[in-house]
Design a protein around this motif. Sequence first.
Motif: not given
Lengths: 340, 753
Positions: B37-38, A282, A98, A135-136, A101, B48, A132-133, B41-45, A175, B54, A129
Motif C-alpha cells: 500500500r505504501h 490509484t 513530504p 496515506h503514505s 514522512l 503527481t 497522498l502523503y 501511495t508513493q507511486k501516486e505521489i 483507501k 525526491h 496532495l
Amino acid sequence: MGSQKKKNEKKKEFLKPKLKVGKTKPKPTSYTELGFKAKAIGLPEQSITKTHTSRETFDHYVSLARHHSHTTRREALTYLQTHLPEEVDSSLFTSISPLILDPTSTVRAAALSLVHAIPPSSFAPHVHLISLYIHSAMTHLAPDIRADSSKFLLFALKAEDADIPMQVVTRSWEKTLHCFGSLLGWDLATTPGPGESVPAANWNKVGNATSLDRITNASEHLDALSLFLRLGLSENLTPEMQAQRQVPLYHADTSKHLIPRNTTAPYARLNLFADDKGRRWTTVSSTEDIGARYQILKGILPGILAGLDSGRRLGGEIGRKCKHLIDFLDKVKQETEKLQ
Amino acid sequence: MPKRRRAALLPSNIALLQNLIRRDPGSYKEEFLVQYRHYATQKEILATNPSGFHDTEAFLDQIGFIAQVCTCYPSETKEYPEDLADLLKAHHSVLPVELREKIVQSLVLLRNRGIISSERLIQVIFPLLTTTNSKTFRKDIYTTLVRILKNANRNTKAPKLNRTVQTLLFTLLESTDGPAAAPDGLWAAKLARELWRRSIWDDPRTVEIMKQAALHGNTKVAIAGVSFFLGVDREREKAERKKRGLADDDDSSNASSDDENDDKPQIAGIKHRMGINKKTGKRARKLEAAMRSLKKKEKGASLPTQLNFSAIHLLHDPQGFAERLFSQTLSRSSGNKFTLEQRIQILNLVSRLIGVHKLSVLGLYSYLLKYLTPKQRNVTQFMAATAQASHDLVPPDVLSPVIRKIADEFVSDGVAAEVAAAGLNTIREILTRNPLAIEADLLQDLTAYKGSKSKSVMMAARSLIGLYREVAPDMLSRKDRGKIASMEMSAAAAAGEVKKLRFGVENVVEGIPGLELLEKWRKEQGLDKDDEDAVPKDAEDDDDAWDIDVSDSEDSDSGWIDMESDVEYNVSDEEDDADGNTDAGEDLSDDDSDKEQEAEVNQPTKRVKTEDALQTLMATKILTPADFQKLDELRTKAGLDKILHGGKAASATTHEDTVDATSLLGPKSGKADKAERLAAVMEGRQDRQFGPKKGKKDSQPHSTTNKEKARKKNFIMMIHKRDVQGKSKKSLRDKQKVLRAHVERQKKSKKKH
C-alpha cells in the motif's frame, strides 16, 4: 637523490630573503596573484548593500525545507510559520508535504504546526496532495511516522473550511479505511467466511514501543477513525457546512442540476483527465454519497468491528472509544438497512 | 518457540522484512500488504510530479522489495508488473536515472521469476530503446535485450519470441523512411547484427531484416545493412571459434566468462597446493574434478561447428534485392548520396550477390565501365567487383566490352608493369568465371605478354594461358597450347567430336568423376572376380570398409609412390602387409607406361571404357567410404601426373568465391619500402612488453622476495654472520674498493635523475 633534494628545499624555506635598497620587496611564497586583465567587466547585479525582498527570503526558506540537515529543516519551518504571507502558493505545499514522512519527529511536529498556521482558504486546493502523503505516512515502515500520521489526518478532518474534510472523505474513502486497517493492525483485506471469526487484532503493533505511547497513539488513531467515519456516514453536518449547503430553492429538484458545491473537484470521479486504467489504489473511487460509501464500508466492516471489539476488551480510554465507535457503526448499519 | 519470537519481531527496515517474508510468507502477509500500500501511495505521489520526486531512495527499495517477494503473494501483486511498465512508459524521460534502472532491473527479475513473459518484457522495454534520450539507458536496454534473447535461445530456439522481436525490428525499419528514422533503423540493424554474430538468430527472417536495412533511405542505415552482408559471417565464425576455444568473449554475461577464464590458473593453483600441502582425498578429488572439466571443455572445442548458412545464401529473392540495391543506390538517378567508399561497399555486395546467385543485373556492367580506368581511385576494388559480378550465365556480349575496356586501359605497352599485371589478373578472374567473354584474337594479344620483362605481368599472362589450356585450348595460339592440350585436341578432332564452349551449357556431372580409375584398380587387384565367389571374405571386408581405417590408409599411402617408367627402383619385398600392397607396388611401373600409351592413342576407347565402368561398377556395387577414399587417392594421383606433365592447372574457382582486391596486383616484387618494414616490425612488437620490469613485478601480487626478507631480518641474528662481521675486518684496500664503487654508483644514479 630525493632526500638530498628535499633537504635543500627545506633549507631554502628557512633562508632569509635578502632585501636590497631600491628593489621591490620579494613576494612571499604564499602570495596569490589577484590581478587580471579583461577588456570589459560586467557586474550584473552585485551590490553589497542588497536587500532581499521578503518574498525571496521566503522562497529561500521554502527550499531549505528540503535541506539534508534536520535542524535546518526545522528552523526553516519555524521561520516559514512566523512569516506566512496572506496567500500561500503551491510551491510551499509541494515542499512541505513530504515532511509528513520526515524521519525526524521534531521536523514533523514543526510541519504540523505550520500546517495549522496556514489559512484554510489557501489550503483547500492542495488537500489531495497532502492526503497522498498522509496515506503514505499511515503505511510507512517506521512506527513513529505512522504514529504521527493521524495528527495530520485529524487536522485535515477538523479543518474550518468544510470543503477540506469532505474532500478527504469523498476522494479517498476506501483507501483511507484500508490505511487505517494497516495502521491499527487489523486485517481488512480478507473477508471471513460465515461462521469464522476474524482473528483478534494485534494492538502491540500500534505505534511506538512504550505502552503509554502506544495507548496515546491508538487513541489518536481511533479519534481520527471515528471522526472520519462520522463525517463519511452521517448527514449530521456542522452548522457551517449546512449553511454552505443551503441553496436558494426555486424548485424541489434544483439542487440536482447544480454543480455540487461542497467539493473542489466535483467531477473527478469521471476520471476525464487521467490515463490510468482504473486500478484499485490509484483512482478516485466514486464515493460522493453516503450510500456508496457504506457499500464500500460493508465489505470491510467485519474486520473493523472485530478490531474494535478487541480494543473494547482492553478497557480504559481505548475501550471507551472503541465502544462509542461500535455503537455508531451499529446505528448506521441499522439505519441503512432500514432504508433498503 | 523461536518461530513465535520471530513473528513478534517488528521489522524496522525493508531488508529485514524481506528476509522474514522469505522465511515465512504467511505470517508476514499483513506487513507486506502495508508495504504494498505504501508503494502504491508513493507511486501516486510520483505520478503527481514525476520530475520533482525526491524520495527516490525509499521508492527504489520499495520497488526492489516487492519484485523480490511478489512470488510469495501472486494474487495481491497481480498488477505490479503492469504498474511498473506503465510507470516506465509514461515517465521514463523524467524519472531519476537510478529509479529508471531499478524499474528495468525489477522487470527483468520478474521475468526471471516467470511472472511476466519475455515477450511482454521486450514489448515494454523495446520502445524505450528508440525513444529515450539517455545514452546510458539506451545501452542498458540494448544489453538487456540481447541477454534476454540469448537466454531464451540458449537450449532450443524460441521461435515465438524471436518472431515478436523480429517484427518489432521490421516495423522500426519499415515504418519510417527519412533522416529522423536514422537512429531507429541503426538500432534495429545493430541488434540484428549482434544477434546474428552470436548465432542466436540464424534464420531467413533476420536476413530479411538486414535486407530491409540495406535498402533503407538513410545512408547510415543502408551502409549498416550492406556491411552486415559483407562481413558478418566472418565475424560469426570468429566468435564461434573463440567460444569453442578457451576464451569466451561474452560481454553481457561477465560472470560466466570469468569462470571460464579462471579455469586454467585454478588447476595450476590446485596442483601447486597438492605439491606443498598435506595430501588429502579432498584435494585430490578437487584436482580430478578440475581436470575433468578442462577435458570436457577441450572436447567441446574440437566439436564440429554446426552448419550455418551465410546470410547471402539465406536471402529470399536475391534478384530483386540486387536490382533494387543497384537502382536505388548506385545508378545515377539516386544522386551522389554515398561517398566513394560507401559506393564501393555497396558495389561489392551487389557483385557478391550476382556471383553467388548467378543473377543478371545487366546495368551493372555498363556502370562499371565508367570506373575501370587506371586513374580511378581504388580501382582495384572496382576490378574485384567486376570479377565477382561475372559468372557463366552473363551474356558474353555484355561482358566482352568490359574486358575490351580493361585490356585497352590497363594492358598496353605504355602503362606501368603493375597496372598491366592488375589488368591481366582481373581479366583472368573474369574469364575463369566466364571463358566465352573474350575473342580469340584479343586473348592471343594478351597472352603475348608472357614474354614481358616484369615478373608479375609475365606470371599473369601465363596464368591466362594455363586457364585456356584447360577450358578452350583452341582459342590460344598454336604454340601456347602445350603438349597435353594439343594432344587432346588432335585426339578429339580424330574422333570427330570437337569440344566447343557454348553459352548457357553447363558441364553436367554424369557420374562420379574418376570412377573408371577405381574400376581399373579393382580389376588389377582382382577384387571384381571374387565378388560373387568369395562371399564370406567380402562380407568381412564390407564391415571394415564402412569405417575408414586410418592405419590402413597410411599403409596404402606408403604403398603408392609415384614411379616413372624410365627410372629404376628397388622394390623391397619386406613389406609387412602381404595382402596386395606389394603386388600393387610391382604393378605400378607397368601400369604407368600403360597409361601413357593409352593417353597417346586410345582416347575413344577410354571413353567407351568409362561408360563401361559406370555401367558395371555403379550398377553392381554399393560404394563404401573406403572405396571413396581409394577413389580420392587414385584421382589425386592422376591429377598429380597431369600437373607434372602438363604445366599448372588453373585452380578450381567457383562462382561463389570472393575476389581479393589486393591479390589482383599480383606478387609483390622488389624490396619492401620503409613503411612496410616498419609495419612488420610493429606487428612483431604487438604483444611484447618493453622497458624495465621492476615496477611491474612489484605491482603484481607476489610473496616476499629474498631481498625483502634479508632486509627485515633481525639485526641480532645477523650480527655474528660474516656479512656483517666481515665489514669491520676488511682490509683497508678492500674498504677503499667498496667505497670507491659506492661513490661511483652514487654519481651514476645522480646522472640518471
